[in-house]
Scaffold this motif. Sequence first.
Motif, PDB file in Angstrom:
ATOM      1  N   PRO A 550     -50.604 -74.032 -35.121  1.00 52.33           N
ATOM      2  CA  PRO A 550     -50.946 -73.359 -36.372  1.00 52.33           C
ATOM      3  C   PRO A 550     -52.455 -73.355 -36.588  1.00 52.33           C
ATOM      4  O   PRO A 550     -53.183 -74.166 -36.014  1.00 52.33           O
ATOM      5  CB  PRO A 550     -50.227 -74.207 -37.431  1.00 52.33           C
ATOM      6  CG  PRO A 550     -50.058 -75.549 -36.787  1.00 52.33           C
ATOM      7  CD  PRO A 550     -49.875 -75.289 -35.330  1.00 52.33           C
ATOM      8  N   VAL A 551     -52.921 -72.424 -37.392  1.00 53.18           N
ATOM      9  CA  VAL A 551     -54.340 -72.314 -37.728  1.00 53.18           C
ATOM     10  C   VAL A 551     -54.476 -72.383 -39.243  1.00 53.18           C
ATOM     11  O   VAL A 551     -53.872 -71.581 -39.965  1.00 53.18           O
ATOM     12  CB  VAL A 551     -54.948 -71.004 -37.201  1.00 53.18           C
ATOM     13  CG1 VAL A 551     -56.404 -70.880 -37.622  1.00 53.18           C
ATOM     14  CG2 VAL A 551     -54.825 -70.931 -35.684  1.00 53.18           C
ATOM     15  N   ALA A 552     -55.224 -73.358 -39.725  1.00 50.62           N
ATOM     16  CA  ALA A 552     -55.403 -73.535 -41.166  1.00 50.62           C
ATOM     17  C   ALA A 552     -56.575 -72.693 -41.656  1.00 50.62           C
ATOM     18  O   ALA A 552     -57.611 -72.610 -41.000  1.00 50.62           O
ATOM     19  CB  ALA A 552     -55.646 -75.003 -41.488  1.00 50.62           C
ATOM     20  N   ALA A 577     -47.918 -71.107 -35.434  1.00 45.95           N
ATOM     21  CA  ALA A 577     -47.900 -70.879 -33.997  1.00 45.95           C
ATOM     22  C   ALA A 577     -46.985 -69.702 -33.696  1.00 45.95           C
ATOM     23  O   ALA A 577     -46.089 -69.373 -34.474  1.00 45.95           O
ATOM     24  CB  ALA A 577     -47.423 -72.134 -33.267  1.00 45.95           C
ATOM     25  N   ALA A 578     -47.236 -69.037 -32.566  1.00 43.19           N
ATOM     26  CA  ALA A 578     -46.457 -67.863 -32.205  1.00 43.19           C
ATOM     27  C   ALA A 578     -44.969 -68.184 -32.218  1.00 43.19           C
ATOM     28  O   ALA A 578     -44.529 -69.156 -31.624  1.00 43.19           O
ATOM     29  CB  ALA A 578     -46.876 -67.367 -30.828  1.00 43.19           C
ATOM     30  N   GLY A 579     -44.218 -67.370 -32.937  1.00 49.23           N
ATOM     31  CA  GLY A 579     -42.777 -67.555 -33.001  1.00 49.23           C
ATOM     32  C   GLY A 579     -42.328 -68.611 -33.989  1.00 49.23           C
ATOM     33  O   GLY A 579     -41.133 -68.865 -34.107  1.00 49.23           O
ATOM     34  N   GLY A 580     -43.246 -69.227 -34.712  1.00 50.25           N
ATOM     35  CA  GLY A 580     -42.898 -70.296 -35.638  1.00 50.25           C
ATOM     36  C   GLY A 580     -43.242 -69.959 -37.069  1.00 50.25           C
ATOM     37  O   GLY A 580     -43.689 -68.858 -37.397  1.00 50.25           O
ATOM     38  N   THR A 581     -43.041 -70.922 -37.944  1.00 52.16           N
ATOM     39  CA  THR A 581     -43.371 -70.774 -39.355  1.00 52.16           C
ATOM     40  C   THR A 581     -44.058 -72.038 -39.839  1.00 52.16           C
ATOM     41  O   THR A 581     -43.822 -73.133 -39.314  1.00 52.16           O
ATOM     42  CB  THR A 581     -42.107 -70.537 -40.211  1.00 52.16           C
ATOM     43  OG1 THR A 581     -41.198 -71.623 -40.007  1.00 52.16           O
ATOM     44  CG2 THR A 581     -41.438 -69.228 -39.855  1.00 52.16           C
ATOM     45  N   ILE A 582     -44.918 -71.888 -40.826  1.00 49.89           N
ATOM     46  CA  ILE A 582     -45.566 -73.043 -41.437  1.00 49.89           C
ATOM     47  C   ILE A 582     -44.567 -73.715 -42.368  1.00 49.89           C
ATOM     48  O   ILE A 582     -43.976 -73.070 -43.238  1.00 49.89           O
ATOM     49  CB  ILE A 582     -46.833 -72.624 -42.193  1.00 49.89           C
ATOM     50  CG1 ILE A 582     -47.874 -72.099 -41.204  1.00 49.89           C
ATOM     51  CG2 ILE A 582     -47.407 -73.803 -42.984  1.00 49.89           C
ATOM     52  CD1 ILE A 582     -49.143 -71.601 -41.846  1.00 49.89           C
ATOM     53  N   THR A 583     -44.377 -74.998 -42.188  1.00 47.18           N
ATOM     54  CA  THR A 583     -43.379 -75.730 -42.974  1.00 47.18           C
ATOM     55  C   THR A 583     -43.987 -76.735 -43.940  1.00 47.18           C
ATOM     56  O   THR A 583     -43.267 -77.288 -44.766  1.00 47.18           O
ATOM     57  CB  THR A 583     -42.419 -76.475 -42.033  1.00 47.18           C
ATOM     58  OG1 THR A 583     -43.177 -77.358 -41.194  1.00 47.18           O
ATOM     59  CG2 THR A 583     -41.651 -75.496 -41.159  1.00 47.18           C
ATOM     60  N   LEU A 622     -57.552 -79.003 -45.843  1.00 46.37           N
ATOM     61  CA  LEU A 622     -56.179 -78.511 -45.814  1.00 46.37           C
ATOM     62  C   LEU A 622     -55.573 -78.826 -44.460  1.00 46.37           C
ATOM     63  O   LEU A 622     -56.173 -78.547 -43.426  1.00 46.37           O
ATOM     64  CB  LEU A 622     -56.161 -76.999 -46.054  1.00 46.37           C
ATOM     65  CG  LEU A 622     -54.847 -76.275 -45.738  1.00 46.37           C
ATOM     66  CD1 LEU A 622     -53.759 -76.682 -46.724  1.00 46.37           C
ATOM     67  CD2 LEU A 622     -55.055 -74.765 -45.753  1.00 46.37           C
ATOM     68  N   ALA A 623     -54.381 -79.404 -44.468  1.00 40.86           N
ATOM     69  CA  ALA A 623     -53.614 -79.601 -43.244  1.00 40.86           C
ATOM     70  C   ALA A 623     -52.353 -78.759 -43.345  1.00 40.86           C
ATOM     71  O   ALA A 623     -51.623 -78.849 -44.332  1.00 40.86           O
ATOM     72  CB  ALA A 623     -53.256 -81.069 -43.056  1.00 40.86           C
ATOM     73  N   VAL A 624     -52.113 -77.906 -42.359  1.00 49.37           N
ATOM     74  CA  VAL A 624     -50.867 -77.145 -42.303  1.00 49.37           C
ATOM     75  C   VAL A 624     -50.089 -77.606 -41.080  1.00 49.37           C
ATOM     76  O   VAL A 624     -50.669 -77.949 -40.050  1.00 49.37           O
ATOM     77  CB  VAL A 624     -51.114 -75.624 -42.245  1.00 49.37           C
ATOM     78  CG1 VAL A 624     -51.804 -75.149 -43.498  1.00 49.37           C
ATOM     79  CG2 VAL A 624     -51.919 -75.234 -41.014  1.00 49.37           C
ATOM     80  N   SER A 625     -48.785 -77.639 -41.190  1.00 49.70           N
ATOM     81  CA  SER A 625     -47.939 -78.096 -40.089  1.00 49.70           C
ATOM     82  C   SER A 625     -46.771 -77.144 -39.918  1.00 49.70           C
ATOM     83  O   SER A 625     -46.428 -76.380 -40.832  1.00 49.70           O
ATOM     84  CB  SER A 625     -47.431 -79.517 -40.354  1.00 49.70           C
ATOM     85  OG  SER A 625     -46.756 -79.582 -41.600  1.00 49.70           O
ATOM     86  N   ASP A 626     -46.181 -77.182 -38.722  1.00 52.58           N
ATOM     87  CA  ASP A 626     -45.018 -76.346 -38.459  1.00 52.58           C
ATOM     88  C   ASP A 626     -43.822 -77.217 -38.105  1.00 52.58           C
ATOM     89  O   ASP A 626     -43.909 -78.449 -38.077  1.00 52.58           O
ATOM     90  CB  ASP A 626     -45.316 -75.327 -37.356  1.00 52.58           C
ATOM     91  CG  ASP A 626     -45.650 -75.983 -36.013  1.00 52.58           C
ATOM     92  OD1 ASP A 626     -45.317 -77.173 -35.825  1.00 52.58           O
ATOM     93  OD2 ASP A 626     -46.240 -75.301 -35.159  1.00 52.58           O
TER      94      ASP A 626
END
Length: 692
Positions: A550-552, A577-583, A622-626
């Motif tokens: 992912p890119v924040a 990330a490609a094919g994913g979602t931010i959770t 900011l921290a984003v995770s998938d």
Amino acid sequence: MRCPAAAVLLSLTLLAALPATAATAAATPLDPVAGEVIVQFRPGAAVTRTHAMPARAAAGTVRDVLARRAAAMGTRLGRKIDAGSAVGERTQVLRVTGLSASELAARLAADPDVEFAVPNGRARRTTAPNDPLYRALTAAEIAARVRPNGPDTGQWYLRAPAATVASGPVSSIDIEAAWSRTRGSPGIVVAVLDTGVRPEHPDLTGRLLPGYDFVSNTTRANDGDGRDADPSDPGDWVSSADLTADSLRPPTEQSLIRCVAEPSSWHGTKTAALVGASADDGIGMAGAASGIGILPLRVLGKCFGSTSDIQAAMKWAVGIRVPGIVPEVNPNPAKVLNLSLGGADSCDASYQSTVNEVLATGAVIVAAAGNSAGGAVKAPANCVGVIGVVALRHAGSKVGFSDQGREIAIAAPGGNCVNAASGSPCLYPLLSATNTGTRGPVTSGWTDSYDASVGTSFSAPLVTATAALMFSVQPALTPAMLLARMQATARPFPTSGADNGTDTLTVRRCDEPNRFPLNPDRDSQCYCTTSLCGAGMLNAGAAVNAVAGPVARITVATASPTACSPVTLSAAGSLAAAGGTITGYQWELSPGSGVVAGFDSATNAATATLTPSAAGSFTVTLAVSDGQGNTALASQTVTVAAASAAPPASSVATGSGGGGGGGGGATSAPWLALLTLAVVALFRDARRPRRA
């Protein structure tokens, strides 16, 4: 802290993206181990209190504790869960059958005892391709003349860099670290705007999309016609007879003015192969992004190409309609344009307008700086928004022939021949595909130490290929985001070692006056500075890793933030990330942010709100995770500046004095009395009932 009554102004500084090692823990390119999840329990979790791990426990005891924890989690989920190995005091592997790793991870992550649960990923060793020209030769192979014409160094510019020039090339781009994630996606198209290509070359056969020949002048085109659907390179040689014939034409019809007699360059074949030649096929060389699609666009013919042809090709490349081309809209729009060409010293309105149109489609433009030995950067590399590329020697210094300037974004290997003696083999060329014909095509081949490929033309394709790999793992990147991460992951320029170990060679900084005091042919190299050579040396592996997860991204949603008023920050521009979602999202206030005491809102949502109490600055992270356990960070500093205070009521002029002049600023007592009576009357009137 008390908020002032005056309004304030807000200015923003977006911090550079963190290095890949800190900013992004990206997904692996391999599927996770089937049904296996790495689980970390929270400190003090009930399951770890009930099934505590004894200190210095024997192996059997450890397995028993892990099994009991697994059984407890299985009871909660209503299915059998087996224990894998320990990863830490509170961390272990859990296994299940009949359920995917991602689904098991999602169910476990919802448990209050679980800090995180992620699929147990897989990794593989980074391997070099089996293309025979890729690797460097051993001493025994050199003695046996395995490559009679060299280069002994092979494709040195792609491999991992050495720590010092005494150990090997230091400017290499470490492409294998990028290849461990991707060789490129077929859906990512690179347009190579050049002399065309030789489609029968074994390293390009099957690699080319339907392109176009944009050379409109029939003399320069050298193929008997103007624009057509055949982008193959017929050869761009210029003979003495060509020059004589051209000189006899009326001046307005001459096409080869200021040209010289020269053999065919096969320039487009070389640049296209550097970008995307076939790899791991046991033949020839390896392209830096062998999995992407290559769109050949012919814009250069004999001697040169016209700006209008180049700009038409740039637009058609990205799917912008160009009348007269069939089809008028390219069905395979490019994400990256490689322009290993240059012309005018300035970027005029036409060039900049074309660049702006291309960038608006989300595509990236990479262009060579030029080869006028340290001169000004040429168009289109000096256009705003274009990624201009400087050429480096193997030692990391700027090659003498490469131009430089503040418009440059990044530096990459451009090849160099350390030994200047005539007839000596070049030690560090950029090996690439070519044709042996001096005029028309004859036999496919590869360049070597005697037919050396050097120049900023060959630096640009390495950056182009890296951009294509970045898009392959993160297609939603904007051009600005891609460049920011490519620059943030670049390696610093060396400041020593470029003298080749001699006592007579003096290498100066590129921004130092009179830096070419001795032999310009040999001594015109210089140590790069970020003001003239871009952010640093291209690091393909780190750049791709930086965007593989992912890119924040932080933006300020409040249009005109002011002190004592809520400021809303948004993570809506972040990418999964490609094919994913931010959770998941997590906002934090950095130490030293004294003008903000804390957040007004929750800190685990896509937006966050806080209120600055005074002028100053604060920094948020900011921290984003998938769902695969990957995390990316972004940081931004918000500066709150005090604005001019609004004039208080007591400063309203009374109108006394001469015509139009303001009064002294003090309000008279009678005026205040009348104002008070008016306010009381309005208050009473407001309390009276009114009919509906």
